[in-house]
Design a protein around this motif. Structure first.
Motif, PDB file in Angstrom:
ATOM      1  N   ASN A 107     -15.975 -30.157 -18.542  1.00 28.56           N
ATOM      2  CA  ASN A 107     -15.850 -29.857 -19.977  1.00 28.56           C
ATOM      3  C   ASN A 107     -16.555 -30.938 -20.793  1.00 28.56           C
TER       4      ASN A 107
ATOM      5  N   HIS B 283     -24.213 -24.447  -8.277  1.00 26.40           N
ATOM      6  CA  HIS B 283     -24.127 -23.477  -7.175  1.00 26.40           C
ATOM      7  C   HIS B 283     -22.813 -23.660  -6.412  1.00 26.40           C
ATOM      8  N   PRO B 284     -22.115 -22.570  -6.094  1.00 25.13           N
ATOM      9  CA  PRO B 284     -20.822 -22.665  -5.387  1.00 25.13           C
ATOM     10  C   PRO B 284     -20.869 -23.522  -4.121  1.00 25.13           C
TER      11      PRO B 284
ATOM     12  N   ILE C 251     -19.691 -21.549 -22.588  1.00 19.78           N
ATOM     13  CA  ILE C 251     -20.296 -21.677 -21.262  1.00 19.78           C
ATOM     14  C   ILE C 251     -19.708 -22.918 -20.599  1.00 19.78           C
ATOM     15  N   VAL C 252     -19.135 -22.758 -19.423  1.00 18.32           N
ATOM     16  CA  VAL C 252     -18.571 -23.887 -18.682  1.00 18.32           C
ATOM     17  C   VAL C 252     -19.664 -24.458 -17.792  1.00 18.32           C
TER      18      VAL C 252
ATOM     19  N   ARG D 249     -13.160 -30.660 -12.880  1.00 21.67           N
ATOM     20  CA  ARG D 249     -14.091 -29.882 -12.053  1.00 21.67           C
ATOM     21  C   ARG D 249     -14.969 -28.937 -12.867  1.00 21.67           C
ATOM     22  N   ASP D 250     -14.535 -28.568 -14.060  1.00 20.83           N
ATOM     23  CA  ASP D 250     -15.351 -27.683 -14.892  1.00 20.83           C
ATOM     24  C   ASP D 250     -16.354 -28.440 -15.751  1.00 20.83           C
TER      25      ASP D 250
ATOM     26  N   ASN E  62     -16.929 -24.566 -24.865  1.00 25.69           N
ATOM     27  CA  ASN E  62     -16.555 -23.963 -23.574  1.00 25.69           C
ATOM     28  C   ASN E  62     -16.858 -22.466 -23.507  1.00 25.69           C
TER      29      ASN E  62
ATOM     30  N   LYS F 252     -20.688 -27.304  -5.379  1.00 27.28           N
ATOM     31  CA  LYS F 252     -19.657 -27.781  -6.303  1.00 27.28           C
ATOM     32  C   LYS F 252     -18.820 -28.912  -5.716  1.00 27.28           C
TER      33      LYS F 252
ATOM     34  N   GLY G  57     -19.594 -26.335 -15.312  1.00 27.85           N
ATOM     35  CA  GLY G  57     -19.290 -26.251 -13.882  1.00 27.85           C
ATOM     36  C   GLY G  57     -19.703 -24.931 -13.263  1.00 27.85           C
ATOM     37  N   SER G  58     -19.775 -23.880 -14.093  1.00 28.12           N
ATOM     38  CA  SER G  58     -20.150 -22.560 -13.566  1.00 28.12           C
ATOM     39  C   SER G  58     -21.635 -22.486 -13.233  1.00 28.12           C
ATOM     40  N   LEU G  59     -22.429 -23.452 -13.738  1.00 31.61           N
ATOM     41  CA  LEU G  59     -23.861 -23.451 -13.475  1.00 31.61           C
ATOM     42  C   LEU G  59     -24.213 -24.150 -12.163  1.00 31.61           C
TER      43      LEU G  59
END
Length: 206
Positions: free
Chosen positions: A164, A195-196, A188-189, A161-162, A186, A199, A191-193
């Protein structure tokens, strides 16, 4: 009778020993050759009768590629420790001037008293494997160069989900403001970019 069983076992051992395609050399503790198989004959271009009672270093020279350790040093190490030593990447120099990339394992032979009575050398010719490896590395270099110079962001990531990253092209900076090394480490992940709100949909769709 017991002697017949022993004879059968000896014959089975000889059949196995002489039919193995890879190189097998048996020496005494001084490195003097006691027997070789057909794989050895094919490698060194000599018959068994021509090398018996000769020191192994007069037939082949092996150097470990990583730290240039000599064959004799490794033989001494095996005799002193009683443990098998394996060189995953080594170069074999034959008496006729050929240099062959090899994998070699040297193991002690023990008698009934558990005393080391000799050595057995197993050598695998890696010429074809190294050629294939070089071709794969060259293909990877070409693909990396292609992806690096194409517009947009190309990446290879793990199925998590991230997201990697295993590979990221230079286009990541123009699109995200982050360099490839930041994704690979990592820092910067990726997956964090995402939008929630997106996801779950993006991950399930992919």
């Amino acid at each position: 009778p017991l002697y017949k069983k022993i004879h059968i076992i000896e014959q089975e051992f000889k059949t196995l020993f002489y039919s193995i395609g890879d190189t097998i050399i048996v020496t005494d503790t001084q490195g003097v050759i006691q027997k070789i198989n057909a794989g050895t004959e094919n490698l060194i271009h000599k018959k068994e009768k021509d090398v018996l009672k000769k020191h192994i270093d007069s037939i082949i020279q092996v150097i470990q590629e990583k730290n240039k350790v000599s064959h004799q040093d490794i033989i001494k190490h095996v005799l002193n420790t009683g443990k098998t030593h394996t060189m995953f990447r080594a170069s074999l120099y034959t008496s006729d001037g050929n240099i062959i990339p090899i994998y070699e394992s040297i193991a002690p032979i023990r008698n009934n008293n558990n005393t080391i009575s000799g050595l057995i050398f197993f050598i695998h010719n890696q010429t074809e494997e190294r050629r294939i490896q070089q071709e794969l590395e060259e293909t990877n270099r070409q693909l990396e160069s292609l992806f690096t110079n194409l517009p947009g962001m190309f990446y290879r990531c793990q199925n998590v989900r991230d997201w990697n990253m295993d590979f990221v092209s230079n286009g990541s900076y123009e699109l995200t403001g982050y360099f490839p090394a930041e994704f690979i480490s990592n820092t910067i992940v990726f997956g964090s970019l995402i939008h929630p709100d997106d996801k779950k949909y993006v991950y399930s769709t992919i």
